[in-house]
Design a protein around this motif. Sequence first.
Motif, PDB file in Angstrom:
ATOM      1  N   THR A 163       0.811  -1.221   0.000  1.00 35.96           N
ATOM      2  CA  THR A 163       0.000   0.000   0.000  1.00 35.96           C
ATOM      3  C   THR A 163       0.843   1.270   0.000  1.00 35.96           C
ATOM      4  N   SER A 164       2.143   1.101  -0.081  1.00 32.63           N
ATOM      5  CA  SER A 164       3.033   2.264  -0.110  1.00 32.63           C
ATOM      6  C   SER A 164       2.714   3.141  -1.320  1.00 32.63           C
ATOM      7  N   GLY A 165       2.481   4.410  -1.076  1.00 32.19           N
ATOM      8  CA  GLY A 165       2.213   5.349  -2.158  1.00 32.19           C
ATOM      9  C   GLY A 165       0.764   5.399  -2.599  1.00 32.19           C
ATOM     10  N   LEU A 166      -0.089   4.585  -1.994  1.00 32.35           N
ATOM     11  CA  LEU A 166      -1.501   4.616  -2.359  1.00 32.35           C
ATOM     12  C   LEU A 166      -2.255   5.597  -1.465  1.00 32.35           C
ATOM     13  N   ASP A 167      -3.246   6.270  -2.043  1.00 32.53           N
ATOM     14  CA  ASP A 167      -4.104   7.133  -1.238  1.00 32.53           C
ATOM     15  C   ASP A 167      -5.030   6.243  -0.408  1.00 32.53           C
ATOM     16  N   PRO A 168      -5.678   6.782   0.629  1.00 32.09           N
ATOM     17  CA  PRO A 168      -6.503   5.948   1.510  1.00 32.09           C
ATOM     18  C   PRO A 168      -7.590   5.154   0.780  1.00 32.09           C
ATOM     19  N   LYS A 169      -8.255   5.748  -0.198  1.00 32.25           N
ATOM     20  CA  LYS A 169      -9.305   5.039  -0.937  1.00 32.25           C
ATOM     21  C   LYS A 169      -8.721   3.849  -1.699  1.00 32.25           C
ATOM     22  N   SER A 170      -7.617   4.077  -2.408  1.00 31.72           N
ATOM     23  CA  SER A 170      -6.981   2.988  -3.156  1.00 31.72           C
ATOM     24  C   SER A 170      -6.454   1.914  -2.226  1.00 31.72           C
ATOM     25  N   SER A 171      -5.908   2.319  -1.091  1.00 26.72           N
ATOM     26  CA  SER A 171      -5.404   1.360  -0.108  1.00 26.72           C
ATOM     27  C   SER A 171      -6.543   0.491   0.412  1.00 26.72           C
ATOM     28  N   ASN A 172      -7.677   1.103   0.692  1.00 24.95           N
ATOM     29  CA  ASN A 172      -8.840   0.367   1.171  1.00 24.95           C
ATOM     30  C   ASN A 172      -9.329  -0.620   0.121  1.00 24.95           C
ATOM     31  N   GLU A 173      -9.411  -0.178  -1.130  1.00 26.92           N
ATOM     32  CA  GLU A 173      -9.850  -1.052  -2.218  1.00 26.92           C
ATOM     33  C   GLU A 173      -8.868  -2.204  -2.424  1.00 26.92           C
ATOM     34  N   PHE A 174      -7.583  -1.910  -2.321  1.00 17.55           N
ATOM     35  CA  PHE A 174      -6.560  -2.938  -2.502  1.00 17.55           C
ATOM     36  C   PHE A 174      -6.666  -4.000  -1.417  1.00 17.55           C
ATOM     37  N   MET A 175      -6.859  -3.562  -0.179  1.00 17.76           N
ATOM     38  CA  MET A 175      -6.960  -4.522   0.916  1.00 17.76           C
ATOM     39  C   MET A 175      -8.241  -5.348   0.800  1.00 17.76           C
ATOM     40  N   ALA A 176      -9.309  -4.766   0.291  1.00 15.91           N
ATOM     41  CA  ALA A 176     -10.541  -5.527   0.055  1.00 15.91           C
ATOM     42  C   ALA A 176     -10.286  -6.604  -1.001  1.00 15.91           C
ATOM     43  N   LEU A 177      -9.524  -6.255  -2.023  1.00 14.78           N
ATOM     44  CA  LEU A 177      -9.171  -7.228  -3.061  1.00 14.78           C
ATOM     45  C   LEU A 177      -8.325  -8.358  -2.478  1.00 14.78           C
ATOM     46  N   LEU A 178      -7.334  -8.014  -1.641  1.00 16.15           N
ATOM     47  CA  LEU A 178      -6.515  -9.051  -1.005  1.00 16.15           C
ATOM     48  C   LEU A 178      -7.359  -9.966  -0.126  1.00 16.15           C
ATOM     49  N   THR A 179      -8.302  -9.375   0.601  1.00  9.21           N
ATOM     50  CA  THR A 179      -9.181 -10.176   1.458  1.00  9.21           C
ATOM     51  C   THR A 179     -10.006 -11.137   0.614  1.00  9.21           C
ATOM     52  N   LYS A 180     -10.521 -10.664  -0.504  1.00  9.16           N
ATOM     53  CA  LYS A 180     -11.291 -11.528  -1.404  1.00  9.16           C
ATOM     54  C   LYS A 180     -10.418 -12.660  -1.932  1.00  9.16           C
ATOM     55  N   MET A 181      -9.185 -12.331  -2.331  1.00  5.22           N
ATOM     56  CA  MET A 181      -8.268 -13.353  -2.839  1.00  5.22           C
ATOM     57  C   MET A 181      -7.952 -14.374  -1.747  1.00  5.22           C
TER      58      MET A 181
END
Length: 102
Positions: free
Chosen positions: A24-42
């Motif tokens: 999540t380095s360099g990601l804004d909070p919204k993108s970080s949240n979306e990325f972590m949701a994707l990881l959780t789904k995976m």
Amino acid sequence: MRQKVGIALAIAKESKVLLLDEPTSGLDPKSSNEFMALLTKMKNNGVAILMATHDLFRAKEVSTHIGIMRSGVLQNYSNSKDVSLKELETIYLDIMNFKNVS
């Protein structure tokens, strides 16, 4: 952008294992949240994820287990369900010899 492309490739190839370094380095909070949701789904779809991060909140949010290393040596290993975020923070600060600011 490189991280996003890497994740897109992992999804396209239906990878069973992801190795991530500060994803999540360099990601804004919204993108970080979306990325972590994707990881959780995976993760919920059986993908094994090994993530190196300093972000205790995100580590606790998505992981099943958390290891804290110092100088390349594993100092603590916890099941995420068995430790609160506050306890995790205290463990981390103690291991890193930082003073807890209360």
